[in-house]
Motif scaffolding. Structure first.
Motif, PDB file in Angstrom:
ATOM      1  N   TYR A  85     -22.464   4.394 -34.856  1.00  0.00           N
ATOM      2  CA  TYR A  85     -21.402   5.367 -34.590  1.00  0.00           C
ATOM      3  C   TYR A  85     -20.078   4.933 -35.224  1.00  0.00           C
ATOM      4  CZ  TYR A  85     -24.032   8.458 -31.519  1.00  0.00           C
ATOM      5  OH  TYR A  85     -24.930   9.370 -31.026  1.00  0.00           O
ATOM      6  N   ALA A  86     -19.861   3.639 -35.337  1.00  0.00           N
ATOM      7  CA  ALA A  86     -18.658   3.157 -36.027  1.00  0.00           C
ATOM      8  C   ALA A  86     -18.747   3.453 -37.520  1.00  0.00           C
ATOM      9  CB  ALA A  86     -18.476   1.661 -35.789  1.00  0.00           C
ATOM     10  N   GLN A  87     -19.932   3.190 -38.115  1.00  0.00           N
ATOM     11  CA  GLN A  87     -20.126   3.394 -39.546  1.00  0.00           C
ATOM     12  C   GLN A  87     -20.093   4.872 -39.925  1.00  0.00           C
ATOM     13  OE1 GLN A  87     -23.869   1.455 -40.371  1.00  0.00           O
ATOM     14  NE2 GLN A  87     -22.913  -0.519 -40.771  1.00  0.00           N
ATOM     15  N   GLU A  88     -20.746   5.700 -39.139  1.00  0.00           N
ATOM     16  CA  GLU A  88     -20.976   7.084 -39.542  1.00  0.00           C
ATOM     17  C   GLU A  88     -19.971   8.069 -38.950  1.00  0.00           C
ATOM     18  OE1 GLU A  88     -25.015   7.809 -38.457  1.00  0.00           O
ATOM     19  OE2 GLU A  88     -25.825   6.509 -40.025  1.00  0.00           O
ATOM     20  N   SER A  89     -19.427   7.747 -37.798  1.00  0.00           N
ATOM     21  CA  SER A  89     -18.517   8.686 -37.149  1.00  0.00           C
ATOM     22  C   SER A  89     -17.102   8.156 -37.013  1.00  0.00           C
ATOM     23  CB  SER A  89     -19.061   9.063 -35.760  1.00  0.00           C
ATOM     24  OG  SER A  89     -20.371   9.600 -35.850  1.00  0.00           O
ATOM     25  N   GLY A  90     -16.897   6.901 -37.367  1.00  0.00           N
ATOM     26  CA  GLY A  90     -15.563   6.325 -37.292  1.00  0.00           C
ATOM     27  C   GLY A  90     -15.094   6.028 -35.883  1.00  0.00           C
ATOM     28  N   TYR A  91     -16.026   5.897 -34.944  1.00  0.00           N
ATOM     29  CA  TYR A  91     -15.644   5.605 -33.566  1.00  0.00           C
ATOM     30  C   TYR A  91     -15.114   4.178 -33.452  1.00  0.00           C
ATOM     31  CZ  TYR A  91     -18.096   9.827 -31.916  1.00  0.00           C
ATOM     32  OH  TYR A  91     -18.499  11.117 -31.690  1.00  0.00           O
ATOM     33  N   SER A  92     -14.137   3.982 -32.586  1.00  0.00           N
ATOM     34  CA  SER A  92     -13.584   2.654 -32.352  1.00  0.00           C
ATOM     35  C   SER A  92     -14.534   1.849 -31.462  1.00  0.00           C
ATOM     36  CB  SER A  92     -12.216   2.762 -31.672  1.00  0.00           C
ATOM     37  OG  SER A  92     -12.369   3.268 -30.352  1.00  0.00           O
ATOM     38  N   GLN A  93     -14.183   0.578 -31.245  1.00  0.00           N
ATOM     39  CA  GLN A  93     -15.027  -0.284 -30.428  1.00  0.00           C
ATOM     40  C   GLN A  93     -15.026   0.156 -28.964  1.00  0.00           C
ATOM     41  OE1 GLN A  93     -14.168  -4.425 -31.010  1.00  0.00           O
ATOM     42  NE2 GLN A  93     -16.311  -4.995 -30.723  1.00  0.00           N
ATOM     43  N   GLU A  94     -14.073   1.014 -28.604  1.00  0.00           N
ATOM     44  CA  GLU A  94     -14.070   1.549 -27.242  1.00  0.00           C
ATOM     45  C   GLU A  94     -15.359   2.311 -26.953  1.00  0.00           C
ATOM     46  OE1 GLU A  94     -10.648   3.983 -26.928  1.00  0.00           O
ATOM     47  OE2 GLU A  94      -9.212   2.316 -26.964  1.00  0.00           O
ATOM     48  N   PHE A  95     -15.913   2.911 -27.994  1.00  0.00           N
ATOM     49  CA  PHE A  95     -17.172   3.655 -27.808  1.00  0.00           C
ATOM     50  C   PHE A  95     -18.289   2.712 -27.373  1.00  0.00           C
ATOM     51  CE2 PHE A  95     -21.269   5.053 -29.598  1.00  0.00           C
ATOM     52  CZ  PHE A  95     -21.439   6.226 -28.873  1.00  0.00           C
ATOM     53  N   GLU A  96     -18.327   1.531 -27.982  1.00  0.00           N
ATOM     54  CA  GLU A  96     -19.365   0.571 -27.605  1.00  0.00           C
ATOM     55  C   GLU A  96     -19.218   0.166 -26.144  1.00  0.00           C
ATOM     56  OE1 GLU A  96     -21.389  -3.525 -29.392  1.00  0.00           O
ATOM     57  OE2 GLU A  96     -19.761  -2.501 -30.455  1.00  0.00           O
ATOM     58  N   GLY A  97     -17.953   0.025 -25.701  1.00  0.00           N
ATOM     59  CA  GLY A  97     -17.720  -0.272 -24.293  1.00  0.00           C
ATOM     60  C   GLY A  97     -18.220   0.843 -23.396  1.00  0.00           C
ATOM     61  N   TYR A  98     -18.026   2.092 -23.848  1.00  0.00           N
ATOM     62  CA  TYR A  98     -18.523   3.253 -23.096  1.00  0.00           C
ATOM     63  C   TYR A  98     -20.049   3.213 -23.003  1.00  0.00           C
ATOM     64  CZ  TYR A  98     -20.247   8.064 -22.687  1.00  0.00           C
ATOM     65  OH  TYR A  98     -20.949   9.188 -22.346  1.00  0.00           O
ATOM     66  N   VAL A  99     -20.706   2.874 -24.128  1.00  0.00           N
ATOM     67  CA  VAL A  99     -22.170   2.805 -24.134  1.00  0.00           C
ATOM     68  C   VAL A  99     -22.659   1.721 -23.183  1.00  0.00           C
ATOM     69  CG1 VAL A  99     -24.218   2.368 -25.548  1.00  0.00           C
ATOM     70  CG2 VAL A  99     -22.321   3.697 -26.485  1.00  0.00           C
ATOM     71  N   VAL A 100     -21.972   0.585 -23.178  1.00  0.00           N
ATOM     72  CA  VAL A 100     -22.322  -0.499 -22.251  1.00  0.00           C
ATOM     73  C   VAL A 100     -22.295   0.003 -20.814  1.00  0.00           C
ATOM     74  CG1 VAL A 100     -21.578  -2.720 -21.295  1.00  0.00           C
ATOM     75  CG2 VAL A 100     -21.557  -2.352 -23.775  1.00  0.00           C
ATOM     76  N   LYS A 101     -21.253   0.743 -20.461  1.00  0.00           N
ATOM     77  CA  LYS A 101     -21.119   1.254 -19.095  1.00  0.00           C
ATOM     78  C   LYS A 101     -22.237   2.236 -18.755  1.00  0.00           C
ATOM     79  CE  LYS A 101     -16.074   0.732 -18.943  1.00  0.00           C
ATOM     80  NZ  LYS A 101     -14.776   1.438 -18.913  1.00  0.00           N
ATOM     81  N   THR A 102     -22.592   3.097 -19.716  1.00  0.00           N
ATOM     82  CA  THR A 102     -23.647   4.082 -19.433  1.00  0.00           C
ATOM     83  C   THR A 102     -24.989   3.398 -19.196  1.00  0.00           C
ATOM     84  OG1 THR A 102     -24.169   4.452 -21.784  1.00  0.00           O
ATOM     85  CG2 THR A 102     -22.479   5.849 -20.797  1.00  0.00           C
ATOM     86  N   PHE A 103     -25.264   2.364 -19.988  1.00  0.00           N
ATOM     87  CA  PHE A 103     -26.537   1.660 -19.806  1.00  0.00           C
ATOM     88  C   PHE A 103     -26.521   0.803 -18.545  1.00  0.00           C
ATOM     89  CE2 PHE A 103     -27.626   2.494 -24.348  1.00  0.00           C
ATOM     90  CZ  PHE A 103     -28.915   2.953 -24.133  1.00  0.00           C
ATOM     91  N   TYR A 104     -25.356   0.256 -18.206  1.00  0.00           N
ATOM     92  CA  TYR A 104     -25.246  -0.517 -16.961  1.00  0.00           C
ATOM     93  C   TYR A 104     -25.548   0.392 -15.764  1.00  0.00           C
ATOM     94  CZ  TYR A 104     -23.311  -3.266 -13.148  1.00  0.00           C
ATOM     95  OH  TYR A 104     -23.153  -3.947 -11.972  1.00  0.00           O
ATOM     96  N   ASP A 105     -24.976   1.562 -15.794  1.00  0.00           N
ATOM     97  CA  ASP A 105     -25.214   2.528 -14.712  1.00  0.00           C
ATOM     98  C   ASP A 105     -26.680   2.939 -14.679  1.00  0.00           C
ATOM     99  OD1 ASP A 105     -24.057   4.427 -12.643  1.00  0.00           O
ATOM    100  OD2 ASP A 105     -25.005   5.856 -14.028  1.00  0.00           O
ATOM    101  N   PHE A 106     -27.255   3.096 -15.858  1.00  0.00           N
ATOM    102  CA  PHE A 106     -28.669   3.470 -15.945  1.00  0.00           C
ATOM    103  C   PHE A 106     -29.547   2.396 -15.307  1.00  0.00           C
ATOM    104  CE2 PHE A 106     -32.552   2.691 -18.501  1.00  0.00           C
ATOM    105  CZ  PHE A 106     -33.301   3.794 -18.116  1.00  0.00           C
TER     106      PHE A 106
END
Length: 316
Positions: A178-199
């Motif tokens: 998502y960083a390479q293709e969509s230009g998302y910042s590292q905050e996105f990775e933190g968001y993904v971490v939270k979603t998987f933690y909740d999962f």
């Protein structure tokens, strides 16, 4: 940057070629303690692999100069390794096949080659030898004249059982791609971490399911269905590695997930995405999802439209 990267790749490929040729003894005039060169042994092997073959077919297969191949064939005939016979369909065409002497020679060379390879990989663990062979298969596929990433996809396996390390690797894939293709910042990775933690904290095999596409032991695709209620499910983490896009892996994962939803008798499936993910959105629409909500948000270093899509599977 691109040119520097390309030069480094060329350098590494040349380094590998020099290492590999020296490692197998390809630079030696004679191969496997025989009186024959690598090219001559390759010709012998290809003849042995077939009941019969013509010189033209050999040349096309091995991309050898006609004159050079002709000299090899004459040498083999002289040494009674092969025989030539006229084709019944066309007397001008001569079929080549091994004699008993040739078959014995080929068997001896193959045994020596097997022993050589076994010596190479004998010092490796099972996992290391699997990685080595898998990498070689990838090299062979990617450098073939008719290369298509669908060739790689033929070796993809699917599983719906999570193993230790899978979630961590999925987080890595999401953050990187998502960083390479969509230009998302590292905050996105933190968001993904939270979603998987909740999962993981609320995971139940009775209502939650994750499917993974795996190539050579590495995850190259994923999708998940999370049960929100007896009638409602959420589709999450749909991702395919760029190398494997267009091979049907994404469609297979999506079809599998939706079939599961129908089996579980969910009435509706929804997903959240952004307007940046047009490739995935086109697949969602093709599967029957329709947009039901769009909100402008400032997140992950960009101004995005967070969109909700829904698929009705039946009446309530």
């Amino acid at each position: 940057m691109y040119l520097c990267g390309m030069r480094e790749k060329i350098k590494q490929i040349r380094l590998f070629n020099r290492f590999y040729t020296a490692h197998l003894g390809i630079l030696n005039h004679h191969i496997l303690e025989s009186e024959y060169s690598l090219s001559e042994v390759r010709v012998l092997y290809e003849i042995g692999e077939r009941c019969s073959i013509t010189a033209q077919e050999l040349g096309d297969l091995l991309k050898l100069d006609k004159g050079y191949l002709s000299r090899i064939v004459k040498l083999f005939i002289k040494n009674k390794i092969i025989i030539k016979s006229s084709s019944k369909e066309d007397r001008r065409v001569h079929n080549i096949k091994l004699t008993a002497t040739g078959e014995k020679l080929l068997k001896s060379l193959q045994d020596k080659s097997d022993k050589q390879v076994n010596n190479f990989i004998g010092k490796l663990s099972f996992e290391e030898s699997e990685m080595l062979v898998g990498s070689m298969k990838t090299i062979k596929s990617m450098l073939s004249d008719n290369y298509d990433n669908k060739l790689l996809a033929q070796n993809v396996v699917y599983r719906d059982i999570l193993m230790p390390g899978d979630i961590g690797y999925l987080i890595y894939l999401h953050g990187k791609l998502y960083a390479q293709e969509s230009g998302y910042s590292q905050e996105f990775e933190g968001y993904v971490v939270k979603t998987f933690y909740d999962f993981l904290e609320h995971y139940s095999s009775d209502k939650d399911k994750v499917w993974l596409a795996v190539y050579n032991g590495q995850i190259v695709g994923c999708i998940a269905i999370l049960g929100k209620s007896i009638k409602l499910a959420q589709l999450r983490w749909f991702l395919v590695h760029p190398v494997f896009r267009g091979t049907g892996i994404g469609s297979k994962l999506l079809d599998t997930a939706l079939s599961y939803c129908k089996t579980r008798k969910y009435k509706s499936v929804y997903l959240l995405t952004t307007d940046v993910q047009q490739r995935a959105i086109s697949m969602y629409k093709k599967a029957g999802f329709v947009p039901v909500e769009s909100i402008e948000v400032h997140q992950w270093g960009k101004v995005l439209h967070e969109e909700k899509y829904e698929l009705k599977l039946g009446t309530a």
